[in-house]
Design a protein around this motif. Structure first.
Motif, PDB file in Angstrom:
ATOM      1  N   LEU A 115       0.860  -1.186   0.000  1.00 37.64           N
ATOM      2  CA  LEU A 115       0.000   0.000   0.000  1.00 37.64           C
ATOM      3  C   LEU A 115       0.899   1.240   0.000  1.00 37.64           C
ATOM      4  N   PRO A 116       0.587   2.239  -0.852  1.00 38.15           N
ATOM      5  CA  PRO A 116       1.416   3.446  -0.863  1.00 38.15           C
ATOM      6  C   PRO A 116       1.248   4.243   0.437  1.00 38.15           C
ATOM      7  N   THR A 117       2.351   4.535   1.105  1.00 37.02           N
ATOM      8  CA  THR A 117       2.301   5.266   2.372  1.00 37.02           C
ATOM      9  C   THR A 117       3.641   5.955   2.598  1.00 37.02           C
ATOM     10  N   ALA A 118       3.735   6.761   3.645  1.00 35.84           N
ATOM     11  CA  ALA A 118       5.003   7.435   3.944  1.00 35.84           C
ATOM     12  C   ALA A 118       6.053   6.410   4.394  1.00 35.84           C
ATOM     13  N   ARG A 119       7.317   6.609   3.971  1.00 39.19           N
ATOM     14  CA  ARG A 119       8.424   5.770   4.468  1.00 39.19           C
ATOM     15  C   ARG A 119       8.514   5.928   5.981  1.00 39.19           C
ATOM     16  N   TYR A 120       8.886   4.854   6.688  1.00 41.39           N
ATOM     17  CA  TYR A 120       8.871   4.942   8.158  1.00 41.39           C
ATOM     18  C   TYR A 120       9.892   4.006   8.791  1.00 41.39           C
ATOM     19  N   LYS A 121      10.180   4.251  10.046  1.00 39.96           N
ATOM     20  CA  LYS A 121      10.912   3.298  10.872  1.00 39.96           C
ATOM     21  C   LYS A 121      10.273   3.279  12.251  1.00 39.96           C
ATOM     22  N   ARG A 122      10.354   2.110  12.906  1.00 35.48           N
ATOM     23  CA  ARG A 122       9.748   1.963  14.222  1.00 35.48           C
ATOM     24  C   ARG A 122      10.853   1.865  15.268  1.00 35.48           C
ATOM     25  N   PHE A 123      10.627   2.475  16.434  1.00 33.42           N
ATOM     26  CA  PHE A 123      11.636   2.458  17.510  1.00 33.42           C
ATOM     27  C   PHE A 123      10.974   2.237  18.860  1.00 33.42           C
ATOM     28  N   ASN A 124      11.709   1.568  19.781  1.00 35.58           N
ATOM     29  CA  ASN A 124      11.237   1.567  21.167  1.00 35.58           C
ATOM     30  C   ASN A 124      12.280   2.049  22.173  1.00 35.58           C
ATOM     31  N   THR A 125      13.415   2.548  21.675  1.00 34.79           N
ATOM     32  CA  THR A 125      14.330   3.246  22.598  1.00 34.79           C
ATOM     33  C   THR A 125      14.637   4.622  22.008  1.00 34.79           C
ATOM     34  N   LEU A 182       7.262   3.981  18.991  1.00 34.87           N
ATOM     35  CA  LEU A 182       6.811   5.044  18.102  1.00 34.87           C
ATOM     36  C   LEU A 182       7.260   4.756  16.678  1.00 34.87           C
ATOM     37  N   VAL A 183       6.630   5.446  15.730  1.00 37.19           N
ATOM     38  CA  VAL A 183       7.143   5.392  14.365  1.00 37.19           C
ATOM     39  C   VAL A 183       7.536   6.811  13.945  1.00 37.19           C
ATOM     40  N   ILE A 184       8.598   6.852  13.159  1.00 36.94           N
ATOM     41  CA  ILE A 184       9.034   8.131  12.589  1.00 36.94           C
ATOM     42  C   ILE A 184       8.833   8.015  11.099  1.00 36.94           C
ATOM     43  N   GLU A 185       8.082   8.963  10.525  1.00 34.84           N
ATOM     44  CA  GLU A 185       7.854   8.834   9.090  1.00 34.84           C
ATOM     45  C   GLU A 185       8.121  10.117   8.325  1.00 34.84           C
ATOM     46  N   GLU A 186       8.282   9.911   7.064  1.00 37.13           N
ATOM     47  CA  GLU A 186       8.515  11.013   6.129  1.00 37.13           C
ATOM     48  C   GLU A 186       7.286  11.926   6.118  1.00 37.13           C
ATOM     49  N   PHE A 187       7.487  13.226   5.976  1.00 41.87           N
ATOM     50  CA  PHE A 187       6.392  14.189   5.894  1.00 41.87           C
ATOM     51  C   PHE A 187       5.840  14.180   4.472  1.00 41.87           C
ATOM     52  N   LEU A 188       4.522  13.993   4.352  1.00 40.65           N
ATOM     53  CA  LEU A 188       3.887  13.964   3.031  1.00 40.65           C
ATOM     54  C   LEU A 188       3.294  15.333   2.713  1.00 40.65           C
ATOM     55  N   GLU A 189       3.590  15.822   1.528  1.00 42.88           N
ATOM     56  CA  GLU A 189       2.988  17.083   1.063  1.00 42.88           C
ATOM     57  C   GLU A 189       1.685  16.739   0.355  1.00 42.88           C
ATOM     58  N   GLY A 190       0.740  17.678   0.338  1.00 42.65           N
ATOM     59  CA  GLY A 190      -0.460  17.473  -0.466  1.00 42.65           C
ATOM     60  C   GLY A 190      -1.717  17.926   0.223  1.00 42.65           C
ATOM     61  N   GLU A 191      -2.841  17.445  -0.293  1.00 38.17           N
ATOM     62  CA  GLU A 191      -4.155  17.799   0.253  1.00 38.17           C
ATOM     63  C   GLU A 191      -4.743  16.538   0.895  1.00 38.17           C
ATOM     64  N   GLU A 192      -5.274  16.725   2.101  1.00 34.34           N
ATOM     65  CA  GLU A 192      -5.721  15.565   2.874  1.00 34.34           C
ATOM     66  C   GLU A 192      -7.214  15.307   2.643  1.00 34.34           C
ATOM     67  N   ILE A 193      -7.581  14.032   2.493  1.00 36.45           N
ATOM     68  CA  ILE A 193      -9.013  13.697   2.432  1.00 36.45           C
ATOM     69  C   ILE A 193      -9.332  12.500   3.311  1.00 36.45           C
ATOM     70  N   SER A 194     -10.589  12.392   3.667  1.00 39.79           N
ATOM     71  CA  SER A 194     -11.095  11.216   4.384  1.00 39.79           C
ATOM     72  C   SER A 194     -11.893  10.401   3.385  1.00 39.79           C
ATOM     73  N   PHE A 195     -11.525   9.134   3.220  1.00 39.60           N
ATOM     74  CA  PHE A 195     -12.199   8.267   2.256  1.00 39.60           C
ATOM     75  C   PHE A 195     -12.766   7.079   3.032  1.00 39.60           C
ATOM     76  N   PHE A 196     -14.009   6.729   2.741  1.00 42.36           N
ATOM     77  CA  PHE A 196     -14.666   5.679   3.522  1.00 42.36           C
ATOM     78  C   PHE A 196     -15.059   4.501   2.642  1.00 42.36           C
ATOM     79  N   ALA A 197     -14.988   3.291   3.224  1.00 41.21           N
ATOM     80  CA  ALA A 197     -15.493   2.104   2.534  1.00 41.21           C
ATOM     81  C   ALA A 197     -16.247   1.259   3.550  1.00 41.21           C
TER      82      ALA A 197
END
Ligand code: AMP
Ligand code: GLY
Length: 426
Positions: A115-125, A182-197
């Motif tokens: 699924l297309p999403t922001a690049r991320y990494k997960r950390f617990n320390t 926590l997760v640290i992710e890349e900041f996404l530019e653009g316009e935000e929408i809510s899409f429902f299914a």
């Protein structure tokens, strides 16, 4: 059919309103409901966190279908317990609700099923997280893993802000156990929408899109809130984008959840960033949005109860969902001070006059009825919703209704839907 709706917000009021139009409905119960819902159904004070009490109530009243509005009871496994007791339920299992309950869970699903999403990494320390931040370009988005009442996301513009956020979450534990990782992710530019299914485990039917104003102040300024207003449809949507969202985000998520052994049944809410007609997933929620529901259901043409029944029974493949072409706008009225501290108990007057305006519905979010008075009992209190041929018509009608409501202790944004209106004007 006898239906029980769980919840007490504007989303649930809008759901009850839509259900009340269905010829299939014989009796509606709402637990616990709010001051605006009494004429739609019977509000019952049952302890929703006590699943055995809910089950006993459903048996006593021979409830045919239970609709769970908010995420907390879903994450707590209310749908699992009701289904195990033999009831038809709209809402995912606790295992499937991890899609909202854990950011890391969702990120792993995105990895496995592309699924297309922001690049991320997960950390617990915090040490590893801070070392990573020092290698990255700013801004970065820092997210507590678990449910933090919408507050666990920090958009850090500088390394110092990122480091502070990491230490707050992992070391100081400002979000409690929601910040064990926590997760640290890349900041996404653009316009935000809510899409429902609407999903029954195998079939996903698109259930509309909306845009939300999360900031408290006009011009999208000030602190984040649960949402100060919405409009639908989202003008940034088009057929090609719709197709991409269904094909690259909603369908693979539903298939992935099934393959991983936790089928998803209920409302899937994708928070998306749209850039150059390409959607990327910001987050999933496992419920309808609030105040998105108010505008989506104002446009729904198909019988809502029929759709919910098909969702619970697993027969959505035999349904089609139709929406009216008109636009809807919802203006949230909140208690002064929200999202910080605010007073409860003020009286709201002249609601009837506002309600009788054509094409206006007022959905209550935080009210209760006391000695014939409508009392504000929450931060977000009313969702003043109107429909119109265009988003501008709907906006004007909604603010006409707002102007009639006499509530000096309340406020609202004056510019809901500005982005959509600017887009139409240009
Ligand atoms: P969430 O709780 O994940 O919905 O995040 C809250 C808000 O933060 C979202 O509605 C977005 O406006 C913003 N946000 C979250 N993640 C990102 C991201 N990767 N890039 C840009 N904005 C984001
Ligand atoms: N309005 C955003 C949400 O319901 O999460």
């Amino acid at each position: 059919m006898k239906v029980l709706v769980i919840g007490s917000g504007g989303r649930e009021h809008a759901m009850c309103w839509a259900l009340s139009h269905s010829p299939l409905l014989s009796k509606l119960y709402i637990a616990p409901g709010n001051g605006g819902m009494h004429d739609l159904g019977e509000c019952v004070e049952i302890a929703v966190h006590d699943h055995q009490t809910v089950i006993a109530f459903c048996r006593l009243m021979s409830i045919d279908l239970i609709v769970i509005g908010p995420e907390a009871p879903l994450v707590a496994g209310l749908a699992d317990d009701l289904e195990a007791a033999g009831f038809l339920v709209v809402g995912p299992s606790a295992a499937a609700a991890q899609l909202e309950g854990s950011k890391a869970f969702t990120k792993q699903l995105c990895d496995h099923y592309n699924l297309p999403t922001a690049r991320y990494k997960r950390f617990n320390t915090s040490k590893h997280a801070i070392d990573y931040v020092k290698t990255q370009a700013m801004p970065l988005v820092i997210k507590a893993d678990g449910l933090a009442a919408g507050k666990g996301v920090i958009i850090a513009q500088t390394q110092k802000e990122a480091i502070n956020a990491i230490q707050d979450i992992l070391d100081t534990k400002v979000f409690g156990d929601a910040g064990n990782s926590l997760v640290i992710e890349e900041f996404l530019e653009g316009e935000e929408i809510s899409f429902f299914a609407l999903c029954d485990g195998k079939t996903a039917l698109p259930f509309g899109s909306a845009q939300d104003h999360k900031r408290v102040g006009d011009g999208d300024t000030g602190p984040n809130t649960g949402g100060m207003g919405t409009y639908s449809p989202a003008p940034v949507m088009n057929d090609a984008l719709h197709e991409k969202i269904m094909q690259h985000i909603i369908s693979p998520a539903l298939k992935g959840m099934e393959q991983d052994g936790h089928i998803f049944k209920g409302f899937l809410f994708a928070g998306l960033m749209i850039n150059d007609n390409e959607p990327k997933l910001i987050e999933f929620n496992v419920r309808m949005g609030d105040p998105e529901t108010q505008v989506i259901l104002s446009r729904l043409k198909t019988d809502f109860l029929q759709l919910l029944l098909a969702t619970a029974e697993g027969s959505l493949d035999k349904q089609t969902i139709e929406f009216h072409p008109h636009a809807a706008v919802c203006v949230v009225m909140a208690a002064k001070g929200y999202p910080g501290t605010y007073q409860k108990g003020s009286v709201i007057n002249n609601l009837e006059a506002a309600t009788t305006l054509p094409h206006v519905q007022i959905f209550h979010a935080g009210t209760s009825l006391k000695n014939g008075n409508m009392i504000a009992t929450g931060g977000r209190v009313l969702g003043v919703t109107a429909t119109g041929a265009s988003v501008l018509d709907a906006q004007q009608q909604a603010y006409k209704a707002v102007d009639l409501i006499q509530w000096p202790e309340g406020f609202c944004r004056k510019d809901i839907a500005w982005r959509a209106i600017n887009r139409l004007r240009s």
